[in-house]
Design a protein around this motif. Structure first.
Motif, PDB file in Angstrom:
ATOM      1  N   ILE A   7       0.825  -1.205   0.000  1.00  0.00           N
ATOM      2  CA  ILE A   7       0.000   0.000   0.000  1.00  0.00           C
ATOM      3  C   ILE A   7       0.864   1.263   0.000  1.00  0.00           C
ATOM      4  CG2 ILE A   7      -0.306   0.274   2.489  1.00  0.00           C
ATOM      5  CD1 ILE A   7      -3.284   0.722   1.830  1.00  0.00           C
ATOM      6  N   ILE A   8       2.019   1.211   0.626  1.00  0.00           N
ATOM      7  CA  ILE A   8       2.945   2.342   0.552  1.00  0.00           C
ATOM      8  C   ILE A   8       3.413   2.527  -0.885  1.00  0.00           C
ATOM      9  CG2 ILE A   8       5.269   3.117   1.182  1.00  0.00           C
ATOM     10  CD1 ILE A   8       4.807   1.878   3.939  1.00  0.00           C
ATOM     11  N   ASN A   9       3.779   1.424  -1.516  1.00  0.00           N
ATOM     12  CA  ASN A   9       4.258   1.523  -2.894  1.00  0.00           C
ATOM     13  C   ASN A   9       3.152   1.975  -3.841  1.00  0.00           C
ATOM     14  OD1 ASN A   9       6.653   0.813  -4.752  1.00  0.00           O
ATOM     15  ND2 ASN A   9       4.896  -0.157  -5.739  1.00  0.00           N
ATOM     16  N   ASP A  10       1.919   1.508  -3.611  1.00  0.00           N
ATOM     17  CA  ASP A  10       0.785   1.974  -4.416  1.00  0.00           C
ATOM     18  C   ASP A  10       0.648   3.491  -4.326  1.00  0.00           C
ATOM     19  OD1 ASP A  10      -0.009  -0.344  -5.576  1.00  0.00           O
ATOM     20  OD2 ASP A  10      -1.823  -0.610  -4.400  1.00  0.00           O
ATOM     21  N   PHE A  11       0.750   4.005  -3.112  1.00  0.00           N
ATOM     22  CA  PHE A  11       0.618   5.448  -2.906  1.00  0.00           C
ATOM     23  C   PHE A  11       1.696   6.200  -3.681  1.00  0.00           C
ATOM     24  CE2 PHE A  11       1.987   9.227  -0.506  1.00  0.00           C
ATOM     25  CZ  PHE A  11       0.820   9.981  -0.563  1.00  0.00           C
ATOM     26  N   PHE A  12       2.930   5.749  -3.588  1.00  0.00           N
ATOM     27  CA  PHE A  12       4.013   6.443  -4.284  1.00  0.00           C
ATOM     28  C   PHE A  12       3.942   6.220  -5.789  1.00  0.00           C
ATOM     29  CE2 PHE A  12       6.062   6.476  -0.029  1.00  0.00           C
ATOM     30  CZ  PHE A  12       6.263   7.848   0.056  1.00  0.00           C
ATOM     31  N   ALA A  13       3.436   5.074  -6.223  1.00  0.00           N
ATOM     32  CA  ALA A  13       3.263   4.840  -7.662  1.00  0.00           C
ATOM     33  C   ALA A  13       2.260   5.842  -8.234  1.00  0.00           C
ATOM     34  CB  ALA A  13       2.793   3.410  -7.920  1.00  0.00           C
ATOM     35  N   GLU A  14       1.124   6.018  -7.557  1.00  0.00           N
ATOM     36  CA  GLU A  14       0.127   6.989  -8.001  1.00  0.00           C
ATOM     37  C   GLU A  14       0.714   8.404  -7.970  1.00  0.00           C
ATOM     38  OE1 GLU A  14      -3.234   6.565  -5.477  1.00  0.00           O
ATOM     39  OE2 GLU A  14      -3.688   4.515  -6.118  1.00  0.00           O
ATOM     40  N   THR A  15       1.466   8.699  -6.906  1.00  0.00           N
ATOM     41  CA  THR A  15       2.010  10.047  -6.735  1.00  0.00           C
ATOM     42  C   THR A  15       3.031  10.381  -7.813  1.00  0.00           C
ATOM     43  OG1 THR A  15       1.638   9.964  -4.339  1.00  0.00           O
ATOM     44  CG2 THR A  15       3.235  11.573  -5.159  1.00  0.00           C
ATOM     45  N   PHE A  16       4.020   9.510  -8.004  1.00  0.00           N
ATOM     46  CA  PHE A  16       5.071   9.807  -8.982  1.00  0.00           C
ATOM     47  C   PHE A  16       4.537   9.731 -10.412  1.00  0.00           C
ATOM     48  CE2 PHE A  16       8.041   8.876  -5.450  1.00  0.00           C
ATOM     49  CZ  PHE A  16       8.797  10.025  -5.548  1.00  0.00           C
ATOM     50  N   HIS A  17       3.608   8.845 -10.662  1.00  0.00           N
ATOM     51  CA  HIS A  17       2.996   8.767 -11.986  1.00  0.00           C
ATOM     52  C   HIS A  17       2.275  10.074 -12.301  1.00  0.00           C
ATOM     53  CE1 HIS A  17       0.097   7.433 -15.105  1.00  0.00           C
ATOM     54  NE2 HIS A  17       1.052   6.605 -15.440  1.00  0.00           N
ATOM     55  N   GLY A  18       1.527  10.589 -11.322  1.00  0.00           N
ATOM     56  CA  GLY A  18       0.806  11.847 -11.511  1.00  0.00           C
ATOM     57  C   GLY A  18       1.736  13.042 -11.605  1.00  0.00           C
TER      58      GLY A  18
END
Length: 906
Positions: free
Chosen positions: A506-517
Motif C-alpha cells: 500500500i505504501i508503494n501503491d501510494f508512491f506509484a500513483e504520486t510519482f505517476h501523476g
C-alpha cells in the motif's frame, strides 16, 4: 367571463398547478422569488372551463372516444375536439380585460400553452404544444389564445399522453401570455447535464437572436460546461452563420437572418454573462429545492431575463441538496469483472477495510480519528447488482486526512481511470483543528512520507521475503484433512500475520500513483503543452524496463512452447487436438516426451497456479485446478502461421531512452529541471514495476483463501449444511465464519439463504453491462440514483461511428493495422496476431498478449495491469473505449494508434 385572469404582479393568488398549468405555475414561482421574469398573465384552467361552458362534456366525450380508438376514428375525434375550441369566441368584456392587463407591458407578446401536467418533474411536453411569438396586442392575440388551447388536443400531444400513460379523457389547459423579449442572445441553461446525466455539471447553450432556434435545435450554438465550483471547465465555440430575429416585414413571427463573419465566429456571451447566468441558474435550482432545472433565458444587452424553468426530465427525481454518494467501478472492474459472488465481495471489502486503516495509521493519523472513521473504511467498496464498485465518498474522505488533498485526489482519479469528475464539496474530513494542530499534523505526515519514500524499496524487499517464508507451509497445505474449526484457525493466523501488516504494497501503491501523476504534471508544465504529446511521452518513459513480474508467467509459457517446437510429435498434437484431449494426454504422460511436458506444466502450475482469469474472484477455478487455459495459450503460441512476439519481457529500452532524451531537450539547460525530471522518471518507473510485483502477493492471498473456503464448503456439504461445495460462494465471509462459530442467526442456509442468493445472482447475470458510475442522493436506493456517463463523448469512446473513428486513453504507443478479434470468453479462444478487443482484462490475460498485435479495452486506466504490460511488451494499446466491443465486430479492419488513443475502422 367571471374567472379571474392572473398576472405576474398578483400577490394573493395561490400558485396552483391545477389552475395555472405547469408553465404558469413556474413563472409565478420565479417572479415571486425575485427573478427577472418578463411580465405575463395566465388564463387559468377555470377560464378555459368557463369558455367551453356546456360543450365541456362534449369535449371530454370526444377525448374518451379518441382514447378508445385508433387510426382515422381517433384522428377524427381529436380534430372535432380542436374545432370545438376554435369555434369559440371570447366575449367583449373579456377581450377588453386582457388588453387592459397587457397595456404598457410591451408591443409584442408570446402566447404559450400551459397544460396542467406540462413542465412537470417527469413530463416536460417539450415541443408537443403550440407557442406563438411576437404576437401584437390586438385582435390577433385572441385567436392565438384559442389556438393554444386547441393545441392541447393535437395529435402530437395526444400521442405523448398515450406514451406516458397520462390522462386523455379530461384534458385541462391554461394559457400564458408573456411580454416578448427582443433578445440579442438567448438560449438554455441546464443546472444538471442532461446528456451525460451529471447533476454536478451545468451546461449553457446560446446563440444570437431568439431562443426558439436553440430550443428547436435549428441554430448552431456556443456551449459552456460549468463545474460544481462555478468554473468554466470547457467551452465549445462554433460558427453561427445565422440567427432567428423578429420578422419586421411581416410584423409578427421570426425570420432567419445571416450574421457577418466576425459576429458568426465570436462568442455570443461574455465571460461576465456566463458567470452571471451560472449564478442565477444555481439560485433558481435552490429556489426549486435543489432539483436540476432546464431554464430558458434571454439577454438584451447586459440585462438577463428568465423566460421559463422546468425540471430536467432525466434528473427530476433527485434533490442535489441531499447527501451525495458516488459509486464508480473504474479500474476495480479489472480485478472483479462481471457478476461477483457475495463471498468474494465480502472478503475483498474486509481486506480493504483492514489495509487502509493501517495505511493512514502509518502516516500519523491518530488512532482515535481512525476509529471515528470506521464507517468510511468499512465502505471503501460497494456492491450493486452483483458488481463491485469503489465508494468514492470513502476514498476522498480518507484521502483528505493527508496533506495535499487536491493533488492526491487527482493522482488517485488518474490511477483508477475516473472519467466523470465531481467536486468533493462536503466529502472532506469533518474534524475541526486549529492552525497549529493542522500544521503539526501536516509536518508529521510529511516527515513520515519522506521516511517511507527513503525506505520504500527495502520495505518492499523485506515484505516479499517475509511473505514467502511465512506462507510457504500454507500455500501447499492439504486442507482436505482439516475440519472447519481448524480451517478458520488457519485463516485467522494468516490474516493476523499478513493483512494486519500489508504496509509495503500500500505504501508503494501510494508512491506509484504520486510519482505517476507528478511526472505527467511535470511534462505538461515544462516539456510540452499538447495533451497527445504529453500522453505519448508519459507512456514511452514507462516502457521497456525489463524483468516485469507480470510478464514472468508468460515468459515461462513461451519457454515451454519453444521446447515443444523441438519435439515434432508434441507440436503436431498441440496443433491438432482439442484442449481437453491434450489435458488427458498430458496427465497420462505416455512416453518420455509427454512426461517431460507434464513436468514442465507441473512446474508452471506450482509457481503460478494461483494465476487465472479473474484471479481475485474466489469462485473462479485456478490454473492449479484446471490447466485448460495454459494449454490453450500454448496452442496459440504453436500455431503454424504464428505471429508470436518473442520479446515478451520487453526489449524496448530504446523507446524509453528516446522519450527521456526528448524530456531533457524540453528542459533545456536548466540543471534543476533536468535533475527533477530524472528523479521523477526514475521513481515512477521503479514504483510502477514494484507495484506489479507486489500485486502477485495479493493474488496469492486470494488464492489461499480460495482453497481454504472451498475446503470449508466441502465440510459444510459433509455436515449437511450445504447441498453443493459451490454454494459457499453465495454466502458472505462473516456468514461462513458465523456458521462455524455458532454465531449465525440462521443455521438453515441450504433451504433459506442459498435459494434466495441463487435467484439474485441469476437475475444479475441477465443484466446488460452495469453502469460505470452511479450517483445516489439521499438514501442509496434505485429511485434516488443517477447513472453518470463520462465527461464527454470523446472519453466515452465514440467520436464518429459513421466514419468509424473512436478515441480512448492512450497507454502504449505504436501504430498497427490489422483485423480485430472481439473476445468476451477466453475459453478456447484462438489468437494469431489479431488486434484484441475486449471489455476488460486482468493479470490472467497476459499469456494471450504475445499472440496479439494490438490491444483495445473498454475499461481501464494508464496504470491498469493491461496498460502496464502492453507498454512492457511493446504492444500498441488504447483503453477506456466504452462500448467498443459492440461497435467493432470480429474481422473488422482497423488502424490502432496507441500514442494518440485513436482507433479507425478501415
Amino acid at each position: 367571463m367571471k374567472t379571474e385572469i392572473i398576472s405576474s404582479s398578483s400577490t394573493q393568488t395561490d400558485a396552483s398547478v391545477t389552475q395555472l398549468g405547469g408553465k404558469g405555475k413556474n413563472l409565478l414561482t420565479l417572479s415571486r422569488a425575485g427573478f427577472q421574469v418578463p411580465y405575463f398573465i395566465v388564463l387559468p384552467v377555470a377560464f378555459f372551463e368557463e369558455l367551453m361552458g356546456t360543450d365541456l362534456p362534449v369535449l371530454d366525450r370526444l377525448c374518451l372516444t379518441a382514447s378508445n380508438s385508433v387510426g382515422a376514428e381517433r384522428d377524427a375525434a381529436m380534430a372535432a375536439a380542436r374545432q370545438l375550441i376554435l369555434d369559440k369566441k371570447l366575449d367583449t368584456i373579456t377581450e377588453q380585460e386582457i388588453l387592459r392587463l397587457l397595456v404598457g407591458q410591451g408591443e409584442y407578446f408570446a402566447v404559450r400553452s400551459s397544460a396542467v401536467d406540462e413542465d412537470a418533474s417527469t413530463h416536460s411536453f417539450a415541443g408537443q404544444l403550440d407557442s406563438f411569438l411576437f404576437v401584437p396586442a390586438d385582435e390577433i392575440i385572441f385567436s392565438k389564445i384559442l389556438a393554444c388551447y386547441a393545441s392541447a388536443y393535437n395529435d402530437r400531444s395526444f400521442a405523448y399522453r398515450s406514451e406516458h400513460a397520462l390522462t386523455r379523457d379530461c384534458i385541462r389547459p391554461a394559457v400564458v401570455v408573456q411580454t416578448m423579449v427582443f433578445a440579442d442572445v438567448s438560449g438554455l441553461v441546464f443546472t444538471g447535464n442532461p446528456m451525460n446525466c451529471n447533476p454536478d455539471e451545468m451546461v449553457i447553450s446560446a446563440s444570437f437572436g431568439a431562443g426558439e432556434g436553440v430550443v428547436s435545435g435549428e441554430m448552431d450554438c456556443d456551449t459552456w460546461y460549468i463545474d460544481e465550483s462555478g468554473i468554466v471547465a470547457r467551452k465549445v465555440i462554433v460558427e453561427k452563420a445565422a440567427g432567428l430575429f423578429f420578422d419586421e416585414e411581416q410584423g409578427h413571427g421570426l425570420k432567419r437572418k445571416s450574421l457577418d463573419a466576425t459576429t458568426a465566429l465570436s462568442e455570443c456571451l461574455t465571460e461576465a454573462q456566463v458567470q452571471q447566468l451560472a449564478q442565477v441558474a444555481h439560485n433558481i435550482e435552490l429556489a426549486y429545492g435543489g432539483i436540476p432545472q432546464d431554464i430558458e433565458w434571454g439577454y438584451i444587452k447586459d440585462q438577463l431575463y428568465i423566460l421559463q424553468a422546468r425540471p430536467v426530465s432525466n434528473l427530476s427525481h433527485i434533490c442535489k441538496l441531499s447527501p451525495r454518494t458516488i459509486l464508480d467501478n473504474s479500474n476495480i472492474v479489472e480485478s472483479f469483472s462481471g457478476v461477483t459472488s457475495p463471498l468474494t465481495f465480502s472478503f475483498a471489502s474486509r481486506v480493504y477495510e483492514k489495509v487502509y486503516e493501517q495505511f493512514y495509521g502509518m502516516f500519523g493519523v491518530p488512532a482515535s480519528e481512525i476509529q471515528s472513521l470506521k464507517p468510511v473504511f468499512r465502505n471503501m467498496l460497494a456492491y450493486y447488482q452483483g458488481h463491485v464498485y469503489y465508494n468514492l465518498n470513502s476514498w476522498y474522505r480518507s484521502l483528505s486526512l493527508l496533506p495535499f488533498f487536491d493533488t492526491n485526489k487527482e493522482n488517485f482519479d488518474a490511477s483508477i481511470g475516473v472519467q466523470a469528475r465531481s467536486s468533493t464539496t462536503g466529502l472532506g474530513h469533518s474534524v475541526q483543528r486549529g492552525r497549529l494542530v493542522s500544521g503539526w499534523r501536516a509536518l508529521t505526515a510529511g516527515v513520515r512520507m519522506t521516511y517511507f519514500y527513503l525506505r520504500r524499496h527495502s520495505i518492499c524487499r523485506r515484505f516479499a521475503r517475509d511473505f514467502d517464508v511465512f506462507m510457504q507451509p500454507y500455500m501447499h497445505l492439504d486442507m482436505s484433512g482439516l475440519n472447519n474449526v481448524e480451517l478458520l484457525a488457519t485463516y485467522d493466523r494468516v490474516e493476523q500475520r499478513l493483512l494486519n501488516d500489508w504496509r509495503a504494497p500500500i505504501i508503494n501503491d501510494f508512491f506509484a500513483e504520486t510519482f505517476h501523476g507528478l511526472l505527467r504534471l511535470f511534462l505538461k508544465r515544462y516539456v510540452c503543452k499538447d495533451e497527445q504529446q504529453v500522453s505519448l511521452l508519459h507512456n514511452d518513459l514507462l516502457c521497456g524496463q525489463g524483468g516485469m513480474a507480470s510478464v514472468a508467467p508468460t515468459n515461462m509459457l513461451m519457454d515451454i512452447a519453444a521446447w515443444i517446437r523441438q519435439v515434432p510429435d508434441l507440436t503436431f498434437a498441440m496443433r491438432n487436438y482439442g484442449v481437453r484431449e491434450l489435458q488427458q494426454m498430458i496427465e497420462a504422460a505416455h512416453g518420455p516426451d509427454w512426461q517431460a511436458l507434464k513436468q514442465r506444466m507441473d512446474a508452471y502450475r506450482h509457481e503460478f497456479g494461483f494465476r487465472c482469469i479473474n484471479e481475485l474472484k474466489l469462485e473462479e477455478i485456478s490454473i492449479k485446478d484446471d490447466p485448460a487455459f495454459i494449454i490453450q495459450a500454448l496452442k496459440n503460441y504453436l500455431m503454424p502461421d504464428d505471429a508470436i512476439r518473442q520479446d515478451a519481457d520487453g526489449e524496448h529500452t530504446q523507446v524509453a531512452k528516446t522519450a527521456e532524451q526528448k524530456v531533457m531537450q524540453g528542459c533545456g539547460n536548466n540543471i534543476f529541471l533536468r535533475l527533477l525530471a530524472s528523479w521523477l522518471i526514475r521513481n515512477a518507473r521503479l514504483c510502477v514495476k514494484e507495484r506489479e510485483e507486489l500485486r502477485f502477493y495479493r493474488t496469492k492471498v486470494f488464492g489461499f483463501v480460495r482453497y481454504l473456503t472451498r475446503a470449508m464448503g466441502a465440510n459444510f456439504v459433509r455436515n449437511g449444511q450445504l447441498l453443493k461445495v459451490e454454494d459457499i460462494y453465495l454466502l458472505s465471509i462473516d456468514e461462513v465464519f458465523g456458521l462455524i462459530e455458532q454465531r449465525a442467526v440462521s443455521q438453515d442456509v441450504a433451504s433459506g439463504i442459498i435459494p434466495l442468493r441463487q435467484r439474485e445472482q441469476a437475475a444479475f447475470h441477465t443484466l446488460d453491462e452495469v453502469p460505470p458510475r452511479l450517483h445516489f442522493y439521499g438514501e442509496l436506493r434505485p429511485e434516488r440514483m443517477v447513472v453518470v456517463s463520462a465527461d464527454d463523448s470523446a472519453f466515452a469512446g465514440l467520436i464518429d461511428d459513421v466514419a468509424g473513428l473512436y478515441q480512448g486513453i492512450p497507454c502504449s504507443s505504436g501504430l498497427v493495422q490489422g483485423r480485430v478479434k472481439v473476445v468476451h470468453d477466453t475459453r478456447d479462444v484462438q489468437l494469431n496476431g489479431e488486434i484484441l478487443v475486449t471489455r476488460r482484462t486482468d493479470p490472467g490475460w497476459v499469456p494471450f498478449f504475445p499472440c496479439i498485435s494490438g490491444l483495445i479495452v473498454e475499461r481501464g486506466s494508464v496504470l491498469s495491469h493491461s496498460a502496464v504490460v502492453a507498454r512492457e511488451m511493446g504492444i500498441p494499446a488504447v483503453v477506456g473505449l466504452r462500448g467498443i466491443s459492440t461497435l467493432l465486430k470480429d474481422g473488422d479492419a482497423v488502424q490502432l494508434d496507441g500514442a494518440a488513443g485513436l482507433v479507425c475502422r478501415r
